[in-house]
Design a protein around this motif. Structure first.
Motif, short mmCIF file in Angstrom:
data_model
loop_
_atom_site.label_atom_id
_atom_site.label_comp_id
_atom_site.label_asym_id
_atom_site.label_seq_id
_atom_site.Cartn_x
_atom_site.Cartn_y
_atom_site.Cartn_z
N ILE A 13 0.83 -1.21 0.00
CA ILE A 13 0.00 0.00 0.00
C ILE A 13 0.86 1.25 0.00
N TRP A 18 2.34 1.73 -3.41
CA TRP A 18 1.28 2.20 -4.32
C TRP A 18 1.05 3.71 -4.13
N GLU A 19 0.88 4.13 -2.88
CA GLU A 19 0.66 5.56 -2.60
C GLU A 19 1.88 6.38 -3.01
N GLN A 30 -5.80 5.26 -6.13
CA GLN A 30 -4.85 5.69 -5.10
C GLN A 30 -5.37 5.24 -3.75
N PRO A 31 -4.53 4.64 -2.91
CA PRO A 31 -5.01 4.13 -1.62
C PRO A 31 -5.77 5.17 -0.79
N SER A 32 -5.24 6.38 -0.71
CA SER A 32 -5.93 7.42 0.07
C SER A 32 -7.28 7.76 -0.57
N ILE A 64 -9.13 5.67 -2.28
CA ILE A 64 -10.01 4.53 -2.02
C ILE A 64 -10.61 4.64 -0.63
N VAL A 65 -9.78 5.01 0.35
CA VAL A 65 -10.28 5.18 1.73
C VAL A 65 -11.34 6.28 1.77
N ASN A 72 -11.06 4.43 -8.23
CA ASN A 72 -11.12 4.33 -6.77
C ASN A 72 -12.38 3.60 -6.33
N ILE A 82 -12.51 -4.14 -2.27
CA ILE A 82 -12.10 -4.30 -0.88
C ILE A 82 -13.27 -4.78 -0.02
#
Length: 284
Positions: A42, A45-46, A61-63, A65-66, A246, A253
């Protein structure tokens, strides 16, 4: 007469305690390494997105996606509340899993125990199994509509052949000596199946169930992707249509979390049903 001191149990206790401690250290090491791999993937990736090594338009982008998951949780998705989409997919996959598993176990045991039935139906099962089952989703949607029935039908087909193959093989792998002894003792076919064959095939059947729920999820989601009014598959299709990478990853997830929870439940059931097996986790 001299008093004798017994020290063997203490030595045994010490050996068992050492083995348990070694197992716990191994478990902690595995957990730490898993977390390290997750953080590395992660974080990489970010890092790649922020330094323009990875295009977030295609790979997200992980952020982001969150943030998408938080937005769906608080404000709902474009097709309705997130919890409703999750429940629809769980219902379709769960119903297909239960029906397909029951049919696979019954047919596997029946054909495994009866040579005539096996000879007659084996060719048809092989032909049906050779057909790419995902393509049946379109047929089910045309025949059963856009509701849950078409997704459950596809999930049943996805699950049935996996469970059937394992149940059939498990029955065939039953100990022939135990079966012969049961016959000598006068056991009926039903008693032999229940007391000898089924316990022998139980490990095979439970192993197939771990894989089968994933196939049930695939069947439900593919069916929703092809045509549905709600569900996680439709949510993925909607995000894909709007080029929201995303959103696609966020839905994946959620599905992965559902699959992990199902795996945990199946593992608990397996441990409960197979308590008669010897414990091999602690080495002498």
């Amino acid at each position: 007469m001299t008093e004798t001191t017994v020290t063997a149990p203490l030595a045994t206790d010490g050996r068992i305690e050492t083995a348990v401690q070694r197992l716990r250290r191994h478990q902690r090491l595995v957990l730490a390494l898993r977390l390290a791999v997750l953080v590395f993937l992660i974080g990489g990736w970010e890092f790649g997105v922020r330094f323009e090594l990875i295009d977030p338009f295609f790979f997200g982008q992980p952020s982001g996606i969150v943030l998408k998951l938080i937005d769906w949780t608080e404000n709902g998705t474009s097709i309705g509340p997130l919890w409703k989409q999750i429940w629809v997919t769980i219902y379709e996959a769960g119903a297909g899993f239960l029906i397909g598993s029951a049919m696979g176990i019954l047919c596997g045991i029946a054909l495994g125990r009866n040579q005539l039935l096996s000879d007659v139906f084996s060719i048809y099962i092989k032909v049906a199994n050779s057909i790419p089952r995902v393509v049946l989703g379109s047929i089910f949607i045309v025949a059963l509509g856009l509701g849950a029935a078409s997704k459950i039908a596809l999930a049943v087909v996805m699950v049935f052949f996996v469970v059937f193959a394992n149940a059939f093989q498990g029955v065939r792998e039953a100990d022939k000596n135990l079966i012969a002894n049961a016959r000598i003792l006068g056991a009926s076919n039903w008693q032999m199946t229940r007391a000898v064959v089924l316990p022998s095939a139980l490990s095979w059947i439970l192993a197939s169930l771990h894989v089968s729920f994933g196939f049930a999820l695939v069947g439900a989601i593919v069916g929703e992707f092809l045509g549905a009014r709600e569900g996680m598959g439709l949510l993925i299709a909607t995000a894909q249509g709007s080029f929201d990478s995303n959103g696609v990853f966020a839905a994946m997830i959620v599905i992965a979390i559902v699959a992990l929870l199902a795996e945990w439940i199946l593992t608990m059931i397996e441990n409960r049903l197979l308590t008669w097996r010897p414990d091999t986790t602690v080495n002498e």
